[in-house]
Scaffold this motif. Structure first.
Motif, PDB file in Angstrom:
ATOM      1  N   ILE A  57      30.780  10.844 -40.098  1.00  0.00           N
ATOM      2  CA  ILE A  57      30.532  11.987 -39.224  1.00  0.00           C
ATOM      3  C   ILE A  57      29.026  12.034 -38.989  1.00  0.00           C
ATOM      4  O   ILE A  57      28.241  11.920 -39.933  1.00  0.00           O
ATOM      5  CB  ILE A  57      30.980  13.314 -39.881  1.00  0.00           C
ATOM      6  N   GLU A  58      28.625  12.185 -37.738  1.00  0.00           N
ATOM      7  CA  GLU A  58      27.207  12.333 -37.426  1.00  0.00           C
ATOM      8  C   GLU A  58      27.030  13.302 -36.267  1.00  0.00           C
ATOM      9  O   GLU A  58      27.964  13.568 -35.513  1.00  0.00           O
ATOM     10  CB  GLU A  58      26.556  10.988 -37.132  1.00  0.00           C
ATOM     11  N   LEU A  59      25.830  13.829 -36.148  1.00  0.00           N
ATOM     12  CA  LEU A  59      25.530  14.756 -35.065  1.00  0.00           C
ATOM     13  C   LEU A  59      25.439  14.017 -33.740  1.00  0.00           C
ATOM     14  O   LEU A  59      24.955  12.885 -33.687  1.00  0.00           O
ATOM     15  CB  LEU A  59      24.186  15.455 -35.323  1.00  0.00           C
ATOM     16  N   GLU A  60      25.912  14.668 -32.688  1.00  0.00           N
ATOM     17  CA  GLU A  60      25.692  14.142 -31.343  1.00  0.00           C
ATOM     18  C   GLU A  60      24.195  14.225 -31.062  1.00  0.00           C
ATOM     19  O   GLU A  60      23.507  15.125 -31.560  1.00  0.00           O
ATOM     20  CB  GLU A  60      26.458  14.960 -30.299  1.00  0.00           C
ATOM     21  N   ASP A  61      23.684  13.295 -30.290  1.00  0.00           N
ATOM     22  CA  ASP A  61      22.249  13.238 -30.021  1.00  0.00           C
ATOM     23  C   ASP A  61      21.696  14.556 -29.487  1.00  0.00           C
ATOM     24  O   ASP A  61      20.617  14.989 -29.878  1.00  0.00           O
ATOM     25  CB  ASP A  61      21.939  12.102 -29.046  1.00  0.00           C
ATOM     26  N   GLY A  62      22.452  15.217 -28.627  1.00  0.00           N
ATOM     27  CA  GLY A  62      21.990  16.466 -28.031  1.00  0.00           C
ATOM     28  C   GLY A  62      21.845  17.611 -29.018  1.00  0.00           C
ATOM     29  O   GLY A  62      21.201  18.611 -28.713  1.00  0.00           O
ATOM     30  N   TYR A  63      22.426  17.484 -30.200  1.00  0.00           N
ATOM     31  CA  TYR A  63      22.366  18.553 -31.198  1.00  0.00           C
ATOM     32  C   TYR A  63      21.388  18.273 -32.328  1.00  0.00           C
ATOM     33  O   TYR A  63      21.195  19.116 -33.203  1.00  0.00           O
ATOM     34  CB  TYR A  63      23.761  18.846 -31.762  1.00  0.00           C
ATOM     35  N   LYS A  64      20.757  17.124 -32.314  1.00  0.00           N
ATOM     36  CA  LYS A  64      19.838  16.797 -33.413  1.00  0.00           C
ATOM     37  C   LYS A  64      18.640  17.741 -33.448  1.00  0.00           C
ATOM     38  O   LYS A  64      18.209  18.184 -34.512  1.00  0.00           O
ATOM     39  CB  LYS A  64      19.407  15.337 -33.334  1.00  0.00           C
ATOM     40  N   LYS A  65      18.095  18.084 -32.310  1.00  0.00           N
ATOM     41  CA  LYS A  65      16.956  19.012 -32.248  1.00  0.00           C
ATOM     42  C   LYS A  65      17.385  20.419 -32.660  1.00  0.00           C
ATOM     43  O   LYS A  65      16.685  21.106 -33.393  1.00  0.00           O
ATOM     44  CB  LYS A  65      16.346  19.007 -30.837  1.00  0.00           C
ATOM     45  N   ILE A  66      18.559  20.834 -32.204  1.00  0.00           N
ATOM     46  CA  ILE A  66      19.088  22.152 -32.582  1.00  0.00           C
ATOM     47  C   ILE A  66      19.333  22.195 -34.090  1.00  0.00           C
ATOM     48  O   ILE A  66      19.019  23.182 -34.751  1.00  0.00           O
ATOM     49  CB  ILE A  66      20.393  22.451 -31.801  1.00  0.00           C
ATOM     50  N   ALA A  67      19.873  21.116 -34.633  1.00  0.00           N
ATOM     51  CA  ALA A  67      20.132  21.035 -36.072  1.00  0.00           C
ATOM     52  C   ALA A  67      18.832  21.142 -36.860  1.00  0.00           C
ATOM     53  O   ALA A  67      18.767  21.812 -37.889  1.00  0.00           O
ATOM     54  CB  ALA A  67      20.852  19.730 -36.407  1.00  0.00           C
ATOM     55  N   GLU A  68      17.802  20.475 -36.368  1.00  0.00           N
ATOM     56  CA  GLU A  68      16.496  20.546 -37.030  1.00  0.00           C
ATOM     57  C   GLU A  68      15.988  21.989 -37.037  1.00  0.00           C
ATOM     58  O   GLU A  68      15.489  22.472 -38.057  1.00  0.00           O
ATOM     59  CB  GLU A  68      15.496  19.636 -36.322  1.00  0.00           C
ATOM     60  N   GLN A  69      16.121  22.686 -35.922  1.00  0.00           N
ATOM     61  CA  GLN A  69      15.682  24.079 -35.837  1.00  0.00           C
ATOM     62  C   GLN A  69      16.493  24.971 -36.777  1.00  0.00           C
ATOM     63  O   GLN A  69      15.930  25.816 -37.463  1.00  0.00           O
ATOM     64  CB  GLN A  69      15.792  24.587 -34.400  1.00  0.00           C
ATOM     65  N   LEU A  70      17.814  24.771 -36.826  1.00  0.00           N
ATOM     66  CA  LEU A  70      18.657  25.550 -37.728  1.00  0.00           C
ATOM     67  C   LEU A  70      18.257  25.313 -39.182  1.00  0.00           C
ATOM     68  O   LEU A  70      18.126  26.256 -39.961  1.00  0.00           O
ATOM     69  CB  LEU A  70      20.134  25.185 -37.545  1.00  0.00           C
ATOM     70  N   TYR A  71      18.070  24.054 -39.520  1.00  0.00           N
ATOM     71  CA  TYR A  71      17.705  23.687 -40.889  1.00  0.00           C
ATOM     72  C   TYR A  71      16.382  24.354 -41.281  1.00  0.00           C
ATOM     73  O   TYR A  71      16.266  24.957 -42.344  1.00  0.00           O
ATOM     74  CB  TYR A  71      17.593  22.155 -40.998  1.00  0.00           C
ATOM     75  N   GLU A  72      15.403  24.263 -40.406  1.00  0.00           N
ATOM     76  CA  GLU A  72      14.096  24.856 -40.695  1.00  0.00           C
ATOM     77  C   GLU A  72      14.176  26.378 -40.776  1.00  0.00           C
ATOM     78  O   GLU A  72      13.547  26.988 -41.643  1.00  0.00           O
ATOM     79  CB  GLU A  72      13.079  24.428 -39.633  1.00  0.00           C
TER      80      GLU A  72
END
Length: 148
Positions: free
Chosen positions: A92-107
């Motif tokens: 399972i991996e993140l779709e490319d379009g959600y990687k930036k959003i995931a980074e923001q959520l994580y931070e």
């Protein structure tokens, strides 16, 4: 001793409920539930994982995580990718379009949790960590006893 065990269980439940509520309110506009945020953040940190690895990291059952994965996959947040080495293994991996959003959520989650801790003295933080580690150790020892 019985009453202290109940007190600990109630405190943990209350803490978990409060964290869940606060994170849910803080990220209400992103359209993810708290468990989905946990999935997205875990995948962001680990890049790609098998469902069993993700379940272990989140300390949830495979079926629970699988249901969350299905919902996130339907929303095109994550994707399933077959292993190059063994086609029976799926990651399972993140779709490319959600990687930036995931980074923001994580931070954001990291900042939120850090802000809570920063309100306490170093001694209080250390005391909390020691207490939680002790409880974890007691629970792990209990698991060992029941497996004998």
């Amino acid at each position: 001793m019985y009453k202290e065990g109940i007190k600990v269980a109630r405190l943990l439940k209350s803490i978990n409920k409060r964290l869940h509520k606060n994170i849910s309110e803080r990220f209400n506009d992103c359209g993810f539930t708290v468990p989905q945020i946990m999935v997205v953040a875990t995948l962001f940190k680990n890049k790609k994982m098998k469902i069993s690895e993700l379940s272990k990291a989140m300390q949830l059952s495979n079926s629970t995580v699988s249901a969350m994965i299905n919902g996130l996959e339907n929303r095109n947040v994550i994707r399933r990718v077959k292993s190059d080495k063994d086609r029976r293994v799926t990651y399972i991996e993140l779709e490319d379009g959600y990687k930036k959003i995931a980074e923001q959520l994580y931070e954001e989650v990291e900042i939120y949790l850090q802000n809570i801790i920063e309100k306490a003295t170093d001694e209080k933080v250390e005391s909390i960590i020691i207490g939680l580690k002790n409880l974890q150790e007691l629970l792990e020892n209990q698991d060992i006893i029941h497996s004998l």
